[in-house]
Design a protein around this motif. Structure first.
Motif, PDB file in Angstrom:
ATOM      1  N   GLN A   7       0.849  -1.191   0.000  1.00 14.28           N
ATOM      2  CA  GLN A   7       0.000   0.000   0.000  1.00 14.28           C
ATOM      3  C   GLN A   7       0.882   1.237   0.000  1.00 14.28           C
ATOM      4  N   CYS A   8       0.591   2.158  -0.937  1.00 13.40           N
ATOM      5  CA  CYS A   8       1.328   3.413  -1.008  1.00 13.40           C
ATOM      6  C   CYS A   8       1.066   4.205   0.271  1.00 13.40           C
ATOM      7  N   PRO A   9       2.133   4.633   0.967  1.00  8.67           N
ATOM      8  CA  PRO A   9       1.932   5.366   2.213  1.00  8.67           C
ATOM      9  C   PRO A   9       1.314   6.760   2.009  1.00  8.67           C
ATOM     10  N   ARG A  10       1.468   7.324   0.817  1.00 14.45           N
ATOM     11  CA  ARG A  10       0.921   8.657   0.557  1.00 14.45           C
ATOM     12  C   ARG A  10      -0.554   8.626   0.188  1.00 14.45           C
ATOM     13  N   CYS A  11      -0.897   7.752  -0.797  1.00  9.40           N
ATOM     14  CA  CYS A  11      -2.264   7.803  -1.327  1.00  9.40           C
ATOM     15  C   CYS A  11      -3.110   6.592  -0.960  1.00  9.40           C
ATOM     16  N   GLU A  13      -3.084   3.732  -2.380  1.00 10.34           N
ATOM     17  CA  GLU A  13      -3.291   2.884  -3.561  1.00 10.34           C
ATOM     18  C   GLU A  13      -2.548   1.558  -3.394  1.00 10.34           C
TER      19      GLU A  13
END
Length: 152
Positions: A7-11, A13
Motif C-alpha cells: 500500500q502506497c503510504p501517501r495515497c 493505492e
C-alpha cells in the motif's frame, strides 16, 4: 510468479509487488589438498562453499570469480558449470537460486570478506553437515568427478 500488494503510504493505492528468486553463485575450488570451504561470518553460520549474490549487471561467471577472490583470496580460472540449484527451501533467508561452478585456483587461500575462516578438506574427509544444500552439491560434484574419470 509470486505477486502480493503493498500500500502506497501517501495515497493508499494498492501497488503490485512481484517477488522473484535471487540469483547466487557457489564455487567448488579443488586444490591438490582438497576442497576449499569457508566458515560463514553471517547467518546462517557454519561451513559452506564460497559464493554469494550476483550483482546487477554482472555475469554469473564474473560473480563466481569475484566471490571466490573476496572470500578465499584465490584467483579462480577454468570455470566449469556443475549445475543450478533452485529448491525454494535451500536457503532459510529467502528463495535463492544458485549456479554452481567448479574451478581451478591460484594463490594462497586466506579467509576474507564474509568468511570468518577457511579450511581445505580432503575429498575423503568432507564434513557431513554444511550450510544450505552444499553437502548435496558436493555429493553431485563427487559423482560428476567419478563419472568423468571413468570415461578417461
Amino acid at each position: 510468479m509470486s505477486l502480493h500488494h503493498l500500500q502506497c503510504p501517501r495515497c493508499g493505492e494498492q501497488i503490485k509487488c512481484y517477488r522473484n528468486p535471487v540469483p547466487t553463485v557457489d564455487i567448488i575450488i579443488e586444490t591438490s589438498e582438497g576442497i576449499v570451504l569457508i566458515e560463514r561470518k553471517n547467518e546462517p553460520k557454519g561451513l559452506a562453499l564460497p559464493g554469494g549474490f550476483v550483482d546487477y549487471g554482472e555475469t554469473l561467471e564474473a560473480a563466481a570469480v569475484r566471490e571466490a577472490l573476496e572470500e578465499t583470496s584465490l584467483h579462480v580460472t577454468n570455470l566449469r558449470l556443475l549445475g543450478c540449484y533452485s529448491d525454494p527451501a535451500r536457503d532459510p533467508r529467502q528463495h535463492n537460486i544458485s549456479t554452481v561452478f567448479a574451478a581451478e585456483a591460484s594463490g594462497t587461500p586466506a579467509a576474507a570478506d564474509d568468511a570468518a575462516s577457511l579450511a581445505v578438506f580432503p575429498l575423503n574427509a568432507l564434513p557431513s553437515t554444511l550450510c544450505f544444500d552444499h553437502r548435496k552439491i558436493l555429493d553431485d560434484y563427487l559423482r560428476f568427478r567419478e563419472l568423468s574419470s571413468s570415461r578417461s
